[in-house]
Structures are given as C-alpha cells and as structure tokens.
Design an enzyme around this catalytic site. Sequence first.
Site, mmCIF file in Angstrom:
data_model
loop_
_atom_site.group_PDB
_atom_site.id
_atom_site.type_symbol
_atom_site.label_atom_id
_atom_site.label_comp_id
_atom_site.label_asym_id
_atom_site.label_seq_id
_atom_site.Cartn_x
_atom_site.Cartn_y
_atom_site.Cartn_z
ATOM 1 N N SER A 37 29.538 40.058 30.862
ATOM 2 C CA SER A 37 30.646 39.862 29.931
ATOM 3 C C SER A 37 30.998 41.216 29.345
ATOM 4 O O SER A 37 30.121 42.031 29.091
ATOM 5 C CB SER A 37 30.190 38.906 28.815
ATOM 6 O OG SER A 37 31.239 38.128 28.339
ATOM 7 N N LYS A 91 36.001 24.276 34.383
ATOM 8 C CA LYS A 91 37.335 23.723 34.606
ATOM 9 C C LYS A 91 38.337 24.553 33.812
ATOM 10 O O LYS A 91 37.948 25.150 32.815
ATOM 11 C CB LYS A 91 37.418 22.252 34.227
ATOM 12 C CG LYS A 91 36.833 21.833 32.885
ATOM 13 C CD LYS A 91 37.382 22.286 31.597
ATOM 14 C CE LYS A 91 38.830 22.076 31.288
ATOM 15 N NZ LYS A 91 39.112 22.388 29.819
HETATM 16 P P1 NAP Z 1 36.533 31.932 25.464
HETATM 17 O O1 NAP Z 1 35.823 31.555 24.202
HETATM 18 O O2 NAP Z 1 37.773 32.735 25.369
HETATM 19 O O3 NAP Z 1 35.449 32.644 26.387
HETATM 20 C C1 NAP Z 1 35.740 33.107 27.666
HETATM 21 C C2 NAP Z 1 35.091 34.472 27.858
HETATM 22 O O4 NAP Z 1 35.466 34.973 29.144
HETATM 23 C C3 NAP Z 1 35.576 35.497 26.857
HETATM 24 O O5 NAP Z 1 34.755 35.519 25.716
HETATM 25 C C4 NAP Z 1 35.527 36.802 27.627
HETATM 26 O O6 NAP Z 1 34.304 37.475 27.371
HETATM 27 C C5 NAP Z 1 35.527 36.406 29.097
HETATM 28 N N1 NAP Z 1 36.749 36.860 29.794
HETATM 29 C C6 NAP Z 1 36.782 37.470 31.002
HETATM 30 N N2 NAP Z 1 38.028 37.758 31.364
HETATM 31 C C7 NAP Z 1 38.824 37.317 30.379
HETATM 32 C C8 NAP Z 1 40.226 37.349 30.162
HETATM 33 N N3 NAP Z 1 41.064 37.876 31.064
HETATM 34 N N4 NAP Z 1 40.710 36.812 29.033
HETATM 35 C C9 NAP Z 1 39.879 36.277 28.108
HETATM 36 N N5 NAP Z 1 38.531 36.240 28.255
HETATM 37 C C10 NAP Z 1 38.009 36.762 29.378
HETATM 38 O O7 NAP Z 1 36.918 30.626 26.284
HETATM 39 P P2 NAP Z 1 36.087 29.268 26.410
HETATM 40 O O8 NAP Z 1 36.544 28.293 25.399
HETATM 41 O O9 NAP Z 1 34.634 29.564 26.492
HETATM 42 O O10 NAP Z 1 36.670 28.732 27.794
HETATM 43 C C11 NAP Z 1 36.297 29.294 29.025
HETATM 44 C C12 NAP Z 1 36.506 28.245 30.099
HETATM 45 O O11 NAP Z 1 35.704 27.098 29.786
HETATM 46 C C13 NAP Z 1 37.961 27.739 30.177
HETATM 47 O O12 NAP Z 1 38.331 27.533 31.509
HETATM 48 C C14 NAP Z 1 37.926 26.424 29.413
HETATM 49 O O13 NAP Z 1 38.901 25.498 29.856
HETATM 50 C C15 NAP Z 1 36.523 25.930 29.732
HETATM 51 N N6 NAP Z 1 35.979 25.018 28.722
HETATM 52 C C16 NAP Z 1 36.082 25.298 27.383
HETATM 53 C C17 NAP Z 1 35.630 24.366 26.437
HETATM 54 C C18 NAP Z 1 35.704 24.625 24.951
HETATM 55 O O14 NAP Z 1 35.395 23.725 24.169
HETATM 56 N N7 NAP Z 1 36.083 25.803 24.481
HETATM 57 C C19 NAP Z 1 35.050 23.169 26.874
HETATM 58 C C20 NAP Z 1 34.899 22.952 28.244
HETATM 59 C C21 NAP Z 1 35.373 23.877 29.159
HETATM 60 P P3 NAP Z 1 34.258 39.083 27.409
HETATM 61 O O15 NAP Z 1 35.421 39.560 26.585
HETATM 62 O O16 NAP Z 1 32.927 39.400 26.821
HETATM 63 O O17 NAP Z 1 34.400 39.441 28.868
#
Ligand code: NAP
Length: 309
Positions: A37, A91
């Site tokens: 990450s 997903k």
């Molecule tokens: P998030 O909090 O934004 O985390 C995703 C991580 O991916 C970021 O912290 C970032 O970490 C990394 N990343 C790498 N490339 C990126 C880019 N171009 N833009 C933004 N982040 C990037 O998102 P999340 O909620 O965990 O969701 C991630 C996936 O899981 C999605 O597909 C979502 O649909 C799925 N999901 C989410 C949930 C939920 O409740 N949030 C539930 C089920 C599934 P670094 O900056 O450290 O690289």
Amino acid sequence: MTDRISLALVGIGKIARDQHIPSVAAGADFDLKAAVSRHGKVEGIENHEDFDAFLASRPAIRAVSLCTPPEVRFDMARKAIAAGHDVLMEKPPATTLGEAEALAELAAKAGVTLFATWHSRFALGVEPAKTWLAGRAIRSISIVWKEDVRRWHPGQAWIWEPGGFGVFDPGINALSILTAIVPGRILVENARLSFPANRRQPIAAEIAMRTFSGAPIVAEFDWRQEGPQTWDITVQTDQSTLRLSSGGAELFIDGIEKSAGPDREYAGIYERFATLIRARESDVDFQPLRLVADAFLCGERLEVEAFED
Ligand code: NAP
C-alpha cells in the site's frame, strides 16, 4: 493440519482493516506475510509501497488479495496473474465487463486461481434463501438498498469518479444476492440514474428488471438515507413472502425469522479462497457487474441537488 497459504494484502484502506486483516488472522488457512500500500501499513509484517516492486521481490508469496478500488484492479490483477499468484479480488471485480472477462481468461491460461468475491453472498441468510426459493414460483421481487454515504464511505473521492460506481458500489451487493438466489438470467428493462450536479457518479438509482420467467424486479438504491439504514430484498412467491434484511444477514419467511447468527461474510470468503486454491479452480461470476453495466447502458440520467461530503 494443512499448510497455511502465504498471502499479501494489497490496498490497506477501510475494508482491508475492517474485514480482511481480522478474518485472515482468525482463520486457519492463510498466513499474512506482506502488505502492499502506498500509505497504509500493517504492523508486524513486511510492508511494500510499490506493487510492481513487491511482485518482483516476493514471488514465493502464493496468494494476493486485492482490496484496492476497482479502478486499479485490472492492472494489478493482470500483473499478479502473470507473476503466477492466486488472486482474490474485492467487489466489484473490475470497472468494465471486458476487463473482468479478460482477467478470467488470463487466469485460466496461466493455471492460477482467480476469485471474484461478492461478500454479501456469504451473508448468513443467502444460502438458505437460495435453497428455499429453488423450485418455487416467483411472482415479484423488491430491493430497497438505502444507506448514508457519509457514514460508509467517508472521504473516498474515487467512488464518485468514473469507474468508482457511485451508489452501485453498495447496490452491486444487492445484485450479487439477487443473482445468487434467483435461478436463471436476470434482465434489465430500464433505469433512472440520479447524478448530483457536482458529481460524476449517481447518488441514487432505480432499476426495473425481470426474471427470465418474467417476474418483475424493482430495485431502489439511495445514498442519501440518514437514520436507520435499509438493505432489504423481498421475494413474493405464489404462496409466501421471503425477506432478506440487514444485507442478507437475516432471513424471514412470512415474517418468521429463519436464520440468525454472527457475521461470517469474510471468514466465508477466505475459506472459499483456500478451497479454490487447493482444488486449482477459479470462481468468476460477473452477473452483478453485468446488471450494473446494463443499467448504465439503458439508464436515463437525471440531475439532482449537488452533494457535499
Ligand atoms: P479505501 O478505504 O479507499 O481503501 C482502498 C485503498 O486502496 C486505499 O486506502 C489506497 O491505499 C489503495 N489504493 C490503491 N490505488 C488507489 C487509487 N487509485 N485510489 C484510491 N485508493 C487506492 O476503500 P475501501 O472502502 O477499503 O474499498 C476498497 C474496495 O473494497 C472497493 O472495491 C469496495 O467496493 C470494496 N468494499 C468496501 C467495503 C466498505 O465497507 N468500505 C465493503 C466491502 C467491499 P494506499 O493509498 O495506501 O495505496
């Protein structure tokens, strides 16, 4: 005891911290060796900031779990498959059906496992709902999926951008349950997509669909719901009413609760991933993504009030 499978988690954000890390730690199948990450770190294991450098330096880590937003999934999955890793994808599996299908083909050719996960399918009520519905005549289906985007997606700018899915990010979870419990293809008839004046993805959507045998399905997705949150699917059959509530966790038949218990969605995902890896199989069902794509293809665009986080 079977050997644990070495694993790297990629994209240490909300879902990696809320679900993947605790589920892997509590399970018996995987050994979390590395995190990849740009900003997020996991204590007690090796951390990499650059995905390409990680792939080049750690070929012996067998499985890779991609918890990044969908926008970057295709590129990462393609590279991980080419490097010989078994791959789990959060997903939605990709931003387009073309990307998703290309990944399935690449994995099949490379002989690695590809698992396109739909966490809601592992909710407690979903499998019993599927079993109960098999062979019953479905008359109509209603989906109401209304939640507060400020509460569940704070500061996630990517979700409002093209490829971020907007309200379909949670809505696709409902569609993943729908396509799991209803036999046969589901067809989109029309859709109304509400875009805030200042956003590039919808904040709400209504989709009219039908089952292959012709029963109407209406889905309402909305991200502006404050207070109690609603994640319900109601199926009317010729004799009874099935309701899945709380995102599939609770199953009711004619108002009587049929299943309840602790959440095991991500525990179930990692058990399935291990089974697939050991059997050298993949699980790639893109039906929920197809329904979202079809809703965008035939949807009418409406402009609604600007939305600020
Ligand atoms: P998030 O909090 O934004 O985390 C995703 C991580 O991916 C970021 O912290 C970032 O970490 C990394 N990343 C790498 N490339 C990126 C880019 N171009 N833009 C933004 N982040 C990037 O998102 P999340 O909620 O965990 O969701 C991630 C996936 O899981 C999605 O597909 C979502 O649909 C799925 N999901 C989410 C949930 C939920 O409740 N949030 C539930 C089920 C599934 P670094 O900056 O450290 O690289």
